[in-house]
Motif scaffolding. Structure first.
Motif, mmCIF file in Angstrom:
data_model
loop_
_atom_site.group_PDB
_atom_site.id
_atom_site.type_symbol
_atom_site.label_atom_id
_atom_site.label_comp_id
_atom_site.label_asym_id
_atom_site.label_seq_id
_atom_site.Cartn_x
_atom_site.Cartn_y
_atom_site.Cartn_z
ATOM 1 N N UNK A 298 0.807 -1.210 0.000
ATOM 2 C CA UNK A 298 0.000 0.000 0.000
ATOM 3 C C UNK A 298 0.843 1.263 0.000
ATOM 4 N N UNK A 299 1.995 1.207 0.698
ATOM 5 C CA UNK A 299 2.832 2.397 0.830
ATOM 6 C C UNK A 299 4.208 1.971 1.321
ATOM 7 N N UNK A 300 5.133 2.927 1.382
ATOM 8 C CA UNK A 300 6.452 2.679 1.946
ATOM 9 C C UNK A 300 6.542 3.357 3.305
ATOM 10 N N UNK A 301 7.361 2.792 4.193
ATOM 11 C CA UNK A 301 7.610 3.374 5.508
ATOM 12 C C UNK A 301 8.999 3.997 5.472
ATOM 13 N N UNK A 302 9.098 5.255 5.867
ATOM 14 C CA UNK A 302 10.340 6.006 5.724
ATOM 15 C C UNK A 302 11.095 6.151 7.036
ATOM 16 N N UNK A 303 12.442 6.107 6.912
ATOM 17 C CA UNK A 303 13.308 6.421 8.028
ATOM 18 C C UNK A 303 13.604 7.911 8.039
ATOM 19 N N UNK A 304 14.446 8.341 8.960
ATOM 20 C CA UNK A 304 14.721 9.770 9.117
ATOM 21 C C UNK A 304 15.478 10.356 7.932
ATOM 22 N N UNK A 305 16.280 9.540 7.241
ATOM 23 C CA UNK A 305 17.094 10.035 6.136
ATOM 24 C C UNK A 305 16.464 9.774 4.770
ATOM 25 N N UNK A 306 15.190 9.442 4.756
ATOM 26 C CA UNK A 306 14.536 9.163 3.485
ATOM 27 C C UNK A 306 14.768 7.745 3.001
ATOM 28 N N UNK A 307 15.323 6.904 3.863
ATOM 29 C CA UNK A 307 15.508 5.497 3.513
ATOM 30 C C UNK A 307 14.227 4.724 3.802
ATOM 31 N N UNK A 308 14.064 3.607 3.112
ATOM 32 C CA UNK A 308 12.854 2.802 3.266
ATOM 33 C C UNK A 308 13.113 1.713 4.298
ATOM 34 N N UNK A 309 12.347 1.713 5.364
ATOM 35 C CA UNK A 309 12.522 0.727 6.430
ATOM 36 C C UNK A 309 11.506 -0.408 6.349
ATOM 37 N N UNK A 310 10.460 -0.224 5.552
ATOM 38 C CA UNK A 310 9.452 -1.271 5.438
ATOM 39 C C UNK A 310 8.332 -0.846 4.508
ATOM 40 N N UNK A 311 7.272 -1.649 4.506
ATOM 41 C CA UNK A 311 6.140 -1.410 3.610
ATOM 42 C C UNK A 311 4.833 -1.555 4.382
#
Length: 211
Positions: free
Chosen positions: A110-123
């Motif tokens: 459905x979407x991406x989960x973002x970390x503080x630096x714009x990295x993807x940590x999950x979905x």
């Protein structure tokens, strides 16, 4: 938890002169689904459409109310960035199916989960087809992904890691046999053969005398 869609429709402002460069229509993600690579601003033209974007390197901060960028001249055309061909837009990643190596249908992205630096940590998942922790959490950690689905459009995950990401991260990885420490007996060099003791007596040759 911050989602990728939280950035969509946010105003983009230059920090040098405060100029508004438009609104984020979509976001770009690298082909490995690890990081945000850019912001999609939209397109123009009828016969030959041009697509415009701002790369992640030009973003200063993904703010709460706006996205701040370095200057007002950071907008680029998609065709001028060959690497953007491999990027994935969030809108196209949404609804990607998720399964296991055995073919069990798990969920849809459905979407991406973002970390503080714009990295993807999950979905974040839009639909879940299995019961258990994934259904309860509604998310899949990035560390559980085996295949992003760039070729066949289906993401493959490790179900054990997806259901228990903390245990999977804490589990030690066994090193290959060549990397294991050796015992002193294994590392010691073989002893050289002992030299025969010298008697100190001269060696004489015995000649057979003819009778």
């Amino acid at each position: 938890m911050r989602l990728g869609k939280d950035l969509v429709n946010k105003q983009i402002i230059s920090v040098t002169d405060g100029r508004s460069l438009g609104n984020a229509k979509d976001i770009y993600i690298d082909s490995d689904l690890m990081d945000i690579t850019g912001i999609y601003l939209g397109s123009e033209g009828i016969i030959k459409r041009k697509h415009f974007l701002i790369t992640r390197a030009d973003v200063v901060v993904f703010g709460i109310d706006a996205i701040l960028v370095r200057t007002s001249d950071v907008v680029a055309e998609e065709n001028d960035l060959p690497e953007s061909v491999a990027w994935v837009r969030l809108s196209k990643l949404s609804k990607r199916e998720v399964d296991t190596p055995g073919g069990t249908k798990v969920a849809s992205i459905g979407d991406i989960i973002l970390g503080e630096q714009g990295n993807i940590t999950g979905f974040a998942l839009s639909r879940v087809y299995v019961e258990g922790p994934i259904e309860k959490n509604g998310t899949i950690p990035r560390t559980a992904v085996i295949d992003t689905g760039g070729e066949d459009g289906v993401m493959t995950i490790d179900l054990t890691r997806a259901e228990n990401p903390d245990a999977a991260q804490a589990a030690p990885v066994e090193p290959p046999p060549s990397a294991l420490p050796q015992t002193p007996e294994e590392t010691a060099e073989p002893a050289a053969p002992a030299a025969e003791p010298e008697t100190g007596e001269p060696t004489t040759e015995i000649e057979n005398e003819e009778e």
